[in-house]
Design an enzyme around this catalytic site. Structure first.
Site, PDB file in Angstrom:
ATOM      1  N   ASP A  47       1.198  -1.113   0.004  1.00 56.11           N
ATOM      2  CA  ASP A  47      -0.106   0.021  -0.343  1.00 56.11           C
ATOM      3  C   ASP A  47       1.057   1.141  -0.373  1.00 56.11           C
ATOM      4  O   ASP A  47       0.998   2.146  -0.899  1.00 56.11           O
ATOM      5  CB  ASP A  47      -0.715   0.119   1.321  1.00 56.11           C
ATOM      6  CG  ASP A  47      -1.876  -1.090   0.912  1.00 56.11           C
ATOM      7  OD1 ASP A  47      -3.108  -0.958   2.487  1.00 56.11           O
ATOM      8  OD2 ASP A  47      -2.357  -1.046   0.608  1.00 56.11           O
ATOM      9  N   GLU A  70      -5.666   7.351  -0.616  1.00 56.98           N
ATOM     10  CA  GLU A  70      -5.956   6.729   1.178  1.00 56.98           C
ATOM     11  C   GLU A  70      -5.032   6.471   2.067  1.00 56.98           C
ATOM     12  O   GLU A  70      -5.530   6.724   3.405  1.00 56.98           O
ATOM     13  CB  GLU A  70      -6.552   5.390   1.523  1.00 56.98           C
ATOM     14  CG  GLU A  70      -6.879   4.487   2.313  1.00 56.98           C
ATOM     15  CD  GLU A  70      -7.954   2.895   1.790  1.00 56.98           C
ATOM     16  OE1 GLU A  70      -7.455   2.722   0.261  1.00 56.98           O
ATOM     17  OE2 GLU A  70      -8.600   2.803   2.501  1.00 56.98           O
ATOM     18  N   ASP A 123      -6.297   5.397  -4.965  1.00 56.86           N
ATOM     19  CA  ASP A 123      -6.661   3.923  -3.635  1.00 56.86           C
ATOM     20  C   ASP A 123      -5.464   2.729  -4.408  1.00 56.86           C
ATOM     21  O   ASP A 123      -5.242   2.126  -5.201  1.00 56.86           O
ATOM     22  CB  ASP A 123      -7.797   2.579  -3.874  1.00 56.86           C
ATOM     23  CG  ASP A 123      -8.061   1.638  -2.653  1.00 56.86           C
ATOM     24  OD1 ASP A 123      -6.757   2.031  -2.505  1.00 56.86           O
ATOM     25  OD2 ASP A 123      -9.163   1.303  -2.785  1.00 56.86           O
ATOM     26  N   ILE A 125      -4.391   0.482  -2.933  1.00 57.38           N
ATOM     27  CA  ILE A 125      -3.641  -0.962  -3.345  1.00 57.38           C
ATOM     28  C   ILE A 125      -5.674  -1.181  -2.680  1.00 57.38           C
ATOM     29  O   ILE A 125      -6.273  -1.057  -1.926  1.00 57.38           O
ATOM     30  CB  ILE A 125      -3.302  -1.979  -2.126  1.00 57.38           C
ATOM     31  CG1 ILE A 125      -2.045  -2.282  -2.940  1.00 57.38           C
ATOM     32  CG2 ILE A 125      -4.280  -3.579  -2.337  1.00 57.38           C
ATOM     33  CD1 ILE A 125      -1.339  -3.621  -2.303  1.00 57.38           C
ATOM     34  N   ASP A 126      -6.741  -1.606  -4.083  1.00 63.43           N
ATOM     35  CA  ASP A 126      -8.371  -1.400  -3.704  1.00 63.43           C
ATOM     36  C   ASP A 126      -8.168  -3.504  -3.632  1.00 63.43           C
ATOM     37  O   ASP A 126      -8.428  -3.881  -4.595  1.00 63.43           O
ATOM     38  CB  ASP A 126      -9.140  -1.156  -5.019  1.00 63.43           C
ATOM     39  CG  ASP A 126     -10.349  -0.892  -4.716  1.00 63.43           C
ATOM     40  OD1 ASP A 126     -11.381  -1.277  -3.262  1.00 63.43           O
ATOM     41  OD2 ASP A 126     -11.013  -0.911  -5.158  1.00 63.43           O
ATOM     42  N   THR A 128      -7.548  -5.230  -0.608  1.00 65.30           N
ATOM     43  CA  THR A 128      -6.784  -5.404   0.492  1.00 65.30           C
ATOM     44  C   THR A 128      -6.829  -6.848   0.671  1.00 65.30           C
ATOM     45  O   THR A 128      -6.061  -7.498   0.807  1.00 65.30           O
ATOM     46  CB  THR A 128      -6.943  -4.509   1.357  1.00 65.30           C
ATOM     47  OG1 THR A 128      -6.396  -3.419   1.008  1.00 65.30           O
ATOM     48  CG2 THR A 128      -5.719  -5.677   2.391  1.00 65.30           C
ATOM     49  N   ASP A 272     -12.388   4.172  -4.321  1.00 67.40           N
ATOM     50  CA  ASP A 272     -13.313   2.395  -4.154  1.00 67.40           C
ATOM     51  C   ASP A 272     -13.991   2.938  -5.947  1.00 67.40           C
ATOM     52  O   ASP A 272     -14.199   2.361  -6.521  1.00 67.40           O
ATOM     53  CB  ASP A 272     -13.672   2.586  -3.318  1.00 67.40           C
ATOM     54  CG  ASP A 272     -13.269   1.892  -2.183  1.00 67.40           C
ATOM     55  OD1 ASP A 272     -11.807   1.639  -2.656  1.00 67.40           O
ATOM     56  OD2 ASP A 272     -13.524   2.099  -1.056  1.00 67.40           O
TER      57      ASP A 272
HETATM   58  P1  AMP Z   1     -14.773  -4.989  -2.521  1.00 65.27           P
HETATM   59  O1  AMP Z   1     -13.453  -5.863  -2.609  1.00 65.27           O
HETATM   60  O2  AMP Z   1     -15.371  -4.612  -3.730  1.00 65.27           O
HETATM   61  O3  AMP Z   1     -15.283  -5.482  -1.444  1.00 65.27           O
HETATM   62  O4  AMP Z   1     -14.042  -3.426  -2.003  1.00 65.27           O
HETATM   63  C1  AMP Z   1     -13.431  -3.123  -1.363  1.00 65.27           C
HETATM   64  C2  AMP Z   1     -13.745  -1.824  -0.396  1.00 65.27           C
HETATM   65  O5  AMP Z   1     -14.015  -1.543   0.282  1.00 65.27           O
HETATM   66  C3  AMP Z   1     -12.176  -1.588   0.557  1.00 65.27           C
HETATM   67  O6  AMP Z   1     -11.108  -0.309  -0.729  1.00 65.27           O
HETATM   68  C4  AMP Z   1     -13.145  -0.555   1.720  1.00 65.27           C
HETATM   69  O7  AMP Z   1     -12.719   1.091   1.369  1.00 65.27           O
HETATM   70  C5  AMP Z   1     -14.437  -1.293   1.323  1.00 65.27           C
HETATM   71  N1  AMP Z   1     -15.174  -1.507   2.213  1.00 65.27           N
HETATM   72  C6  AMP Z   1     -14.772  -1.915   3.305  1.00 65.27           C
HETATM   73  N2  AMP Z   1     -15.969  -1.160   4.539  1.00 65.27           N
HETATM   74  C7  AMP Z   1     -16.816  -1.860   3.821  1.00 65.27           C
HETATM   75  C8  AMP Z   1     -18.635  -1.682   3.644  1.00 65.27           C
HETATM   76  N3  AMP Z   1     -19.073  -1.133   4.643  1.00 65.27           N
HETATM   77  N4  AMP Z   1     -19.202  -1.300   2.845  1.00 65.27           N
HETATM   78  C9  AMP Z   1     -18.562  -0.864   1.964  1.00 65.27           C
HETATM   79  N5  AMP Z   1     -17.294  -1.280   1.271  1.00 65.27           N
HETATM   80  C10 AMP Z   1     -16.300  -0.999   1.864  1.00 65.27           C
HETATM   81 MG    MG Z   2     -10.511   0.334  -1.979  1.00 69.73          MG
END
Ligand code: AMP
Ligand code: MG
Length: 333
Positions: A47, A70, A123, A125-126, A128, A272
């Site tokens: 990250d 981030e 981001d 690393i999106d 993680t 995101d």
């Molecule tokens: P994904 O891989 O699509 O589930 O998205 C990952 C991203 O979800 C991460 O970068 C976080 O910023 C975000 N995230 C964390 N908690 C939540 C939540 N409660 N609802 C929606 N997104 C979230």
């Molecule tokens: Mg992210």
């Protein structure tokens, strides 16, 4: 802005270098089962390294543009984290030789959370959790001007390149450029492909994608919605904004992100969605929140005016919005 403009060329270079750094960290530090038992430091290293490189490369060409990203270096500067900072510096040095630990921190802190009329959002690393599992993750960078995303560049180092060959070669990046369409480029060979969304007109034939993590969106609501639309096939569960990529490629017609009741009040973050959304839209898709409102990229880091996210191939958008009203999932409000 076209593909030869300084913005696009710089963003592509930054994303490619960061992507190579992340892949290297995964290969060298992260081994199978031991990964989840670790203190998550490989993720931290990747990250921080990714953010340092991208902020540096963007800001050296665009010194007046904020990069809304981030991470910050506060944790990294603590004496007890010196080992982590050393590792981040070691990896950054392999791509930008001669970098000092102080420079790594300074570059990370080029990020700001104060939005201007024109800013980048990143981001580093999106996904993680996907990175940790050896699944999907993305490095996502976008340029926003007056609330509109003008450019999105996103690397998916672990995403298969060809739908017909899901176990074949992996690693590509996407470019979505306002008014000029979206392309996918193979990270190794440079082969490029113009992207078009799915043409499926009957919602029951649509394939749906959603997060792997069940607390990031309301999977039960998604299931009810799929049933209402007559979709019988399983959803594709995928981490990160790679989901926007597979909508843009036409592999799935729907990406649903109804807020999860497990975290009431959670608001989506701009980094995101900014890059992914323009990549899906420029391939012909439509992106709104689950109530049909445009995504809010100008209020701040949090998309406070939105409720979840809905991405479709376009033709199906109104039908799905209507179905969402019908099944009445509230999610977190
Ligand atoms: P994904 O891989 O699509 O589930 O998205 C990952 C991203 O979800 C991460 O970068 C976080 O910023 C975000 N995230 C964390 N908690 C939540 C939540 N409660 N609802 C929606 N997104 C979230
Ligand atoms: Mg992210």
């Amino acid at each position: 802005m076209d593909e030869n403009s300084l913005e696009v060329v710089t963003a592509i270079r930054a994303i490619k270098v960061a992507s190579a750094l992340c892949q290297k960290i995964r290969e060298e530090l992260v081994g199978g089962d031991s990964l989840l038992k670790s203190d998550r430091s490989p993720v931290t290293i990747a990250d921080f390294g990714s953010q340092a490189i991208i902020c540096k490369l963007i800001r050296e060409k665009f010194p007046d543009d904020p990069v809304v990203a981030e991470e910050d270096s506060q944790e990294l500067r603590k004496p007890e984290r010196s080992g982590i900072l050393e590792k981040v510096t070691h990896y950054v040095n392999q791509f930008i030789p001669g970098t000092s630990p102080e420079e790594v921190c300074t570059w990370i802190d080029m990020s700001s959370h104060a939005l201007k009329d024109r800013f980048w959002t990143l981001d580093p690393i999106d996904g993680t959790k996907g990175f940790l599992r050896g699944d999907q993750y993305a490095i996502a960078l976008a340029l926003v001007e007056n609330g509109r995303v003008r450019l999105g560049v996103m690397a998916c180092p672990n995403l298969y390149i060809e739908r017909s060959d899901p176990s074949g070669k992996r690693g590509c990046f996407f470019i979505g450029l306002e008014g000029r369409g979206s392309v996918q480029i193979d990270l190794q060979k440079g082969t490029r492909r113009t992207l078009t969304v799915s043409k499926v007109g009957n919602p029951s034939e649509a394939i749906l994608t959603e997060s792997v993590e069940s607390d990031h969106s309301d999977h039960l609501c998604h299931e009810r919605l799929a049933r209402h639309l007559g979709i019988s096939g399983p959803s594709i569960k995928m981490d990160s904004q790679a989901k926007y990529g597979i909508v843009a490629r036409g592999e799935v017609a729907l990406y649903l992100r109804v807020p999860s009741p497990s975290e009431p009040g959670y608001k989506e973050k701009i980094w995101d969605h900014a890059a992914g959304s323009i990549i899906a839209e420029e391939a012909g898709g439509k992106v709104t929140d689950t109530l049909g409102r445009p995504l809010d990229f100008s209020s701040g880091v949090k998309m406070i005016k939105n409720h979840g996210v809905l991405v479709t191939s376009g033709i199906l958008h109104d039908v799905v919005l209507e179905a969402l009203r019908h099944v009445g999932c509230k999610g977190a409000v």
